[in-house]
Design an enzyme around this catalytic site. Sequence first.
Site, PDB file in Angstrom:
ATOM      1  N   ASP A  54      10.221  -5.615  -1.062  1.00 35.32           N
ATOM      2  CA  ASP A  54      11.489  -6.037  -1.656  1.00 35.32           C
ATOM      3  C   ASP A  54      12.251  -4.903  -2.328  1.00 35.32           C
ATOM      4  OD1 ASP A  54       9.578  -5.858  -3.674  1.00 35.32           O
ATOM      5  OD2 ASP A  54       9.846  -7.911  -4.381  1.00 35.32           O
ATOM      6  N   MET A  86       6.017  -8.248  -2.514  1.00 31.27           N
ATOM      7  CA  MET A  86       4.923  -7.367  -2.120  1.00 31.27           C
ATOM      8  C   MET A  86       3.567  -7.900  -2.582  1.00 31.27           C
ATOM      9  SD  MET A  86       6.607  -3.612  -2.809  1.00 31.27           S
ATOM     10  CE  MET A  86       5.229  -2.747  -2.052  1.00 31.27           C
ATOM     11  N   HIS A  87       2.511  -7.289  -2.049  1.00 36.17           N
ATOM     12  CA  HIS A  87       1.127  -7.409  -2.537  1.00 36.17           C
ATOM     13  C   HIS A  87       0.424  -8.724  -2.224  1.00 36.17           C
ATOM     14  CE1 HIS A  87       2.499  -3.959  -4.738  1.00 36.17           C
ATOM     15  NE2 HIS A  87       3.144  -4.653  -5.651  1.00 36.17           N
TER      16      HIS A  87
END
Length: 483
Positions: free
Chosen positions: A234, A79-80
Amino acid sequence: MYLGLDLGTSGLKAVLIDENQVVAASATAPLAVKRPHPGWSEQDPWDWITAAEAVLSELQTEHPNLLAAVAGIGLSGQMHGATVLDSTDKPLRPAILWNDTRSHKEAAELDADPRFRSITGNIVFPGFTAPKLAWMRTNEPELFSKAARVLLPKDYLRLWLTGESVSDMSDSAGTSWLDVGARAWSSELLGATDLSEAHMPRLVEGTEVSGTLRPDLASRFGMQRAVVAGGGGDNAASAVGMGTVTPDAGFVSLGTSGVVFVSNARFSPDPASAVHAFCHSVPGQWHQMGVILSATDTLNWFSGLVGQEAAKLVDGLGSELNGPTGLTCLPYLAGERTPHNDAEIRGAFVGLGHETDAGVMTEAVLEGISFALADNLAALSSAGAAPRRLMAVGGGSRSSLWLKMLATILDMPIDVPQDGDFGGAFGAARLGLIAATGASVTDVCTPPPVAASIDPVASLSEAYKSAYARYRALYPAVKGLPR
């Protein structure tokens, strides 16, 4: 057949499942992280495509009939990460990853704007996507001016697979641009970083169709025009794989990062606790999670330091839990999220003596990670989450000693699933199955059979409570150390 692709930090994993959700084949390709400066963490987006080509080629070579039968594809991923593209969809720079802390000042500035916590329900952490773009705006203005599209890592993979710019709710919730309760982009928050919805991908639920496999890729890998599901970040995808989709169901992940995850029937924000409150990757559901940045990453760091494989170090401890080591490890190698929200803190060993050997230090690392996860569980409790037991997932869950230690420190039973792969790639494949067939979430996303339940070791509970108290007392002292 249904294909799940999980784009992790250290590798990309592909899993093929049949209509009965039996894993028929899998393949992996490694990925490397570049750290050009302290606190930086980057990957070349094209490396993700190269890894995807590698796993698809392996499956085509070894299981051509299975790959040809794929009707649905699901995506999961780290992520991110900020994947910033120009008007031709070419990356402007290496992707800035989730564990990159260069934008801690920009994150603090955005977090000081009350709109961010109010709309997203979360602290603006340095690892989130919005502060990364704010950092680019200040430090790389020429590149920022050319930014036409911002995608999360798995969604760059989707762009390659389908030609579509799309993201799902769970992954997008970690950008600091999503109205998490409304499950929609916030033009107000995007404007605060000089961006607009035109820079953002279209949003779908994780179970919805986001596009279809490009004809040239279908021909190249001997596949049909399979639909591609929205997928998930995830941890949300892992929750789908673990069947953690009902209220108060939870899991603990012992992976590169560490996570305590709890599913919610409603949006339950509590930013002050540093607990993440995100959309789930199934419709109408949310989740809360506490996150530590360096779980097995700390173990792998120590493994490299002493020149022994991490698995051998842990196996050398045996399976009998004897109580705390007396050595305290703070696993803050790259800062910490829950509950500290501290990008600048760094780790420490406290209590070293002449008698300290690699075995004692290994066990202290496991203790330190477990104590950090106990911090997560305490923060989740203060935010209203109430799991009664947790399912273990991730590479660290293979150690029975570690699970006994963790159950005792968390004072909570930990269930171990039967042998199998129930992580992000499996969850992504389940989302691909739902998108392709219209099957219900409750029918597909069932928990795996439990092979064993690890109960706390009651006779060691007080000893670990005392060791945990020492651990917590050290944070203020280490925080004050100059770097």
